[in-house]
Design a protein around this motif. Structure first.
Motif, PDB file in Angstrom:
ATOM      1  N   MET A  60      70.559  27.777  22.099  1.00 11.02           N
ATOM      2  CA  MET A  60      71.507  28.214  23.129  1.00 11.02           C
ATOM      3  C   MET A  60      72.560  29.128  22.532  1.00 11.02           C
ATOM      4  O   MET A  60      73.040  28.897  21.425  1.00 11.02           O
ATOM      5  CB  MET A  60      72.197  27.005  23.751  1.00 11.02           C
ATOM      6  N   VAL A  61      72.950  30.138  23.270  1.00 13.02           N
ATOM      7  CA  VAL A  61      73.983  31.060  22.803  1.00 13.02           C
ATOM      8  C   VAL A  61      75.337  30.424  23.060  1.00 13.02           C
ATOM      9  O   VAL A  61      75.717  30.171  24.197  1.00 13.02           O
ATOM     10  CB  VAL A  61      73.907  32.406  23.570  1.00 13.02           C
ATOM     11  N   LYS A  62      76.062  30.155  21.961  1.00 14.68           N
ATOM     12  CA  LYS A  62      77.409  29.611  22.127  1.00 14.68           C
ATOM     13  C   LYS A  62      78.327  30.759  22.484  1.00 14.68           C
ATOM     14  O   LYS A  62      78.169  31.870  21.997  1.00 14.68           O
ATOM     15  CB  LYS A  62      77.871  28.973  20.811  1.00 14.68           C
ATOM     16  N   ARG A  63      79.290  30.451  23.334  1.00 16.88           N
ATOM     17  CA  ARG A  63      80.193  31.544  23.667  1.00 16.88           C
ATOM     18  C   ARG A  63      81.277  31.634  22.599  1.00 16.88           C
ATOM     19  O   ARG A  63      81.571  30.664  21.892  1.00 16.88           O
ATOM     20  CB  ARG A  63      80.822  31.336  25.038  1.00 16.88           C
ATOM     21  N   GLU A 118      85.726  34.099  25.058  1.00 19.54           N
ATOM     22  CA  GLU A 118      85.117  33.850  26.367  1.00 19.54           C
ATOM     23  C   GLU A 118      85.619  32.534  26.940  1.00 19.54           C
ATOM     24  O   GLU A 118      85.884  32.424  28.142  1.00 19.54           O
ATOM     25  CB  GLU A 118      83.591  33.852  26.272  1.00 19.54           C
ATOM     26  N   GLU A 145      87.705  32.247  30.462  1.00 22.35           N
ATOM     27  CA  GLU A 145      87.269  31.341  31.525  1.00 22.35           C
ATOM     28  C   GLU A 145      88.450  30.468  31.964  1.00 22.35           C
ATOM     29  O   GLU A 145      88.720  30.304  33.158  1.00 22.35           O
ATOM     30  CB  GLU A 145      86.119  30.472  31.011  1.00 22.35           C
ATOM     31  N   ARG A 205      90.702  30.194  35.514  1.00 24.48           N
ATOM     32  CA  ARG A 205      91.021  28.970  36.260  1.00 24.48           C
ATOM     33  C   ARG A 205      92.529  28.858  36.473  1.00 24.48           C
ATOM     34  O   ARG A 205      93.001  28.425  37.519  1.00 24.48           O
ATOM     35  CB  ARG A 205      90.506  27.736  35.533  1.00 24.48           C
ATOM     36  N   LEU A 234      85.154  16.075  34.672  1.00 17.21           N
ATOM     37  CA  LEU A 234      84.944  16.847  33.442  1.00 17.21           C
ATOM     38  C   LEU A 234      84.835  15.910  32.237  1.00 17.21           C
ATOM     39  O   LEU A 234      83.978  16.091  31.367  1.00 17.21           O
ATOM     40  CB  LEU A 234      86.099  17.837  33.229  1.00 17.21           C
ATOM     41  N   ARG A 235      85.685  14.895  32.210  1.00 21.91           N
ATOM     42  CA  ARG A 235      85.643  13.901  31.131  1.00 21.91           C
ATOM     43  C   ARG A 235      84.281  13.225  31.079  1.00 21.91           C
ATOM     44  O   ARG A 235      83.681  13.095  30.022  1.00 21.91           O
ATOM     45  CB  ARG A 235      86.672  12.809  31.387  1.00 21.91           C
ATOM     46  N   LEU A 286      81.555  14.274  32.027  1.00 19.49           N
ATOM     47  CA  LEU A 286      80.497  15.190  31.615  1.00 19.49           C
ATOM     48  C   LEU A 286      80.651  15.615  30.153  1.00 19.49           C
ATOM     49  O   LEU A 286      79.893  16.439  29.663  1.00 19.49           O
ATOM     50  CB  LEU A 286      80.485  16.427  32.516  1.00 19.49           C
ATOM     51  N   GLY A 287      81.664  15.053  29.463  1.00 15.53           N
ATOM     52  CA  GLY A 287      81.763  15.303  28.022  1.00 15.53           C
ATOM     53  C   GLY A 287      82.762  16.363  27.622  1.00 15.53           C
ATOM     54  O   GLY A 287      82.694  16.880  26.502  1.00 15.53           O
ATOM     55  N   ALA A 288      83.703  16.693  28.517  1.00 19.61           N
ATOM     56  CA  ALA A 288      84.707  17.689  28.143  1.00 19.61           C
ATOM     57  C   ALA A 288      85.725  17.075  27.192  1.00 19.61           C
ATOM     58  O   ALA A 288      86.110  15.919  27.357  1.00 19.61           O
ATOM     59  CB  ALA A 288      85.411  18.225  29.383  1.00 19.61           C
ATOM     60  N   THR A 289      86.157  17.856  26.217  1.00 17.25           N
ATOM     61  CA  THR A 289      87.205  17.397  25.296  1.00 17.25           C
ATOM     62  C   THR A 289      88.576  17.637  25.951  1.00 17.25           C
ATOM     63  O   THR A 289      88.681  18.390  26.919  1.00 17.25           O
ATOM     64  CB  THR A 289      87.166  18.192  23.982  1.00 17.25           C
ATOM     65  N   ASP A 290      89.594  17.001  25.383  1.00 19.66           N
ATOM     66  CA  ASP A 290      90.957  17.227  25.876  1.00 19.66           C
ATOM     67  C   ASP A 290      91.331  18.704  25.759  1.00 19.66           C
ATOM     68  O   ASP A 290      92.016  19.253  26.617  1.00 19.66           O
ATOM     69  CB  ASP A 290      91.966  16.389  25.086  1.00 19.66           C
ATOM     70  N   TYR A 293      89.356  21.299  26.036  1.00 24.00           N
ATOM     71  CA  TYR A 293      88.731  22.048  27.126  1.00 24.00           C
ATOM     72  C   TYR A 293      89.449  21.791  28.442  1.00 24.00           C
ATOM     73  O   TYR A 293      89.736  22.712  29.209  1.00 24.00           O
ATOM     74  CB  TYR A 293      87.260  21.630  27.242  1.00 24.00           C
TER      75      TYR A 293
END
Ligand SMILES: Nc1ncnc2c1ncn2[C@@H]1O[C@H](COP(=O)(O)OP(=O)(O)OP(=O)(O)O)[C@@H](O)[C@H]1O
Ligand SMILES: [Mg+2]
Lengths: 301, 220
Positions: free
Chosen positions: A1-4, A8, A12, A16, A209-210, A212-216, A218
């Protein structure tokens, strides 16, 4: 997978943040106005304070020490003393006032007629000494040293005046600093609150988001941008407000300065103040957001 | 491989939602979790997915105890799973495509590639045409399919689905089962809670039954 890339991810989050700012434009406008006022008001006070201090600190208002030589010393000796004090470290300037010049000046005044009847010039040679440092204790020390000099009769200085001016300047500086600190604190509290409300409104989204694995990092990123942008916006509006106030106040202050023969009223360049306000807005906004986020993450650990 | 050892969750009350559960789920298994309402199915899923910490006992994946991960490691752990769970509903203010893209964006995949994969995932669940709509404008079946797309888009090793066919009519429910079966065939471990065992009878490899937080039946 291409990491951004890092950028980027930031853009993003920036997107938001802009969405959040745009979602409630009226709230954003009100908060911006409150923050802008909190920035512009102390800046205007500081501007006026700096200008007034500059007036009092300017030419013609510096403390002067008047020194009269003893009648018994001759011109050579007096000039030697003047030269010696010119080289003194605590002295900015010395002007020698020959007794003839003093008499000539006196003759122009109302006392002139009375003095003209005198057979001899009753006035001694004199010099005016301008100290390098204006603080009362420095002036007093210089006065004592002058009085101790052989060949000097009397030393006069208006110390009360010196102390008044210094007291005023010090009080003015302290008031401006206290106001700036107070308003900065208010601004921090306001951004803290603004971000807090955003976080509460987004609580469900954040918990998803949490899950789904989002970090603090993010989760917090859009809100960091939000705080920074809100502060920047307030800084820009505050700078504009301040610029307007300054433009409005400059003519009357200039006029006042001219009437007192004090030169123009120009404490510091308007653009410098504007840049400082924008920077202060952005920094305080970012800081308020950071405090809010940290507290939120600690509470929802 | 997921292993639960003496796993227990006591909610304040106290409510013993799960009691001393021992369960090992091999990689690639299609596991059906059954039991009456309040039996502890959702609680088990939340513990496995790292959304809740056990009161006693442990969950470990490939012999690594989840409790040891700490705050820093937990987000990365959660990314192994695909979730169809009421704790992680679709976000109503983001479009279907943005919702499905979340697991990829969170994992730091470039936006461009993320949305390419979102398009493929949406096509697989038959929602290619609805990508730019908001979830509330979708029917129940469509929403469930969008949730499944989000659960598989980042190719997780495990999919956890809590009653994925609830409130769906027969056709929609069968469509969901067909999708889950396809992803299972691609090697994904499937852990499904359901009140409709018959629907999954043809695809499930193992069935456990919970009652009052305890494991009462385990048939392979
Ligand atoms: N956050 C919570 N706080 C307190 N009690 C809870 C909480 N979550 C679940 N419970 C309780 O734990 C028990 C098990 O709940 P759980 O949701 O795991 O059951 P379930 O098997 O998923 O039921 P259903 O089939 O109705 O979804 C229930 O008695 C429930 O009331
Ligand atoms: Mg449940």
């Amino acid at each position: 997978m291409v990491k951004r890339g890092w950028w980027e991810g930031q853009t993003e989050a920036l997107g938001r943040a802009l969405t959040l700012l745009g979602r409630a434009p009226l709230v954003t406008a009100v908060v911006t106005l409150v923050l802008a006022t909190a920035l512009a008001l102390p800046a205007t006070m500081a501007w006026i304070g700096a200008g007034v201090t500059q007036w009092f600190g300017g030419q013609g208002t510096e403390p002067q020490i008047t020194v009269f030589f003893q009648q018994t010393i001759d011109r050579e000796e007096a000039l030697a003393i003047v030269q010696r004090w010119r080289e003194d470290e605590a002295v900015a300037r010395v002007v020698f006032v020959p007794r003839e010049a003093a008499l000539a000046r006196l003759l122009q005044t109302d006392l002139g007629e009375a003095i003209e009847t005198l057979p001899d010039n009753p006035l001694p040679d004199a010099m005016t000494v301008v100290p390098r440092r204006f603080a009362p204790q420095d002036v007093a020390q210089l006065q004592q040293r002058l009085a101790a000099e052989a060949g000097i009769e009397t030393v006069q200085v208006d110390t009360a005046w010196v102390e008044r001016v210094h007291g005023l300047a010090r009080a003015g500086t302290m008031v401006a600093a206290a106001l700036a600190a107070w308003f900065a604190l208010g601004m921090l509290a306001q951004t803290y609150l603004a971000i807090r409300l955003q976080l509460v409104a987004a609580a469900q989204e954040i918990s998803v988001l949490r899950a789904l694995g989002a970090t603090d990092g993010y989760i917090g990123r859009p809100f960091r941008w939000f705080g920074w942008l809100q502060g920047l916006l307030a800084g820009c509006v505050g700078a504009a407000l301040w610029g307007g106030l300054v433009a409005w106040l400059t003519p009357p202050f200039d006029e006042l300065a001219r009437l007192y023969g004090l030169g123009g009223f120009f404490p510091f360049p308007v653009w410098a103040g504007g840049v400082a306000l924008v920077a202060a807005g952005a920094v305080l906004g970012a800081l308020g957001a950071e405090i809010s986020l940290r507290q939120f993450f600690r509470a929802s650990a | 491989m997921i292993r639960c050892e003496k796993l227990a969750k006591i909610y304040p009350g106290p409510v013993a939602a799960l009691v001393d559960l021992d369960l090992t789920i091999p990689a690639g298994q299609f596991l059906l979790v059954c039991g009456h309402s309040g039996a502890g199915k959702t609680t088990l899923f939340r513990l496995i997915a790292g959304l809740e910490t056990p009161t006693h006992g442990s969950v470990s994946v490939n012999e690594h105890d989840v409790a040891r991960l700490g705050r820093g490691g937990l987000p990365y752990y959660r990314r192994r799973f695909g979730l169809v769970l009421s704790d992680a509903p679709l976000l109503p203010q983001r479009t279907v495509a943005e919702n499905v893209a979340l697991p990829l964006l969170i994992a730091g995949v470039s936006r461009r590639q993320a949305f390419e994969r979102v398009a493929l995932a949406l096509e697989r669940v038959g929602l290619a045409g609805r990508a730019h709509e908001l979830p509330p404008t979708l029917s129940g079946g469509e929403q469930q399919r969008a949730a499944i797309a989000r659960a598989v888009v980042h190719r997780p090793s495990v999919v956890i689905a809590d009653e994925p066919t609830a409130q769906l009519d027969r056709d929609n429910a069968e469509e969901v089962v067909r999708l889950l079966r396809a992803f299972h065939a691609a090697g994904v471990t499937m852990i499904i809670a359901t009140h409709d065992e018959a629907l999954f009878a043809s695809v499930a490899q193992r069935r456990i039954v919970l009652a009052n937080g305890r494991l009462v039946e385990d048939t392979w």
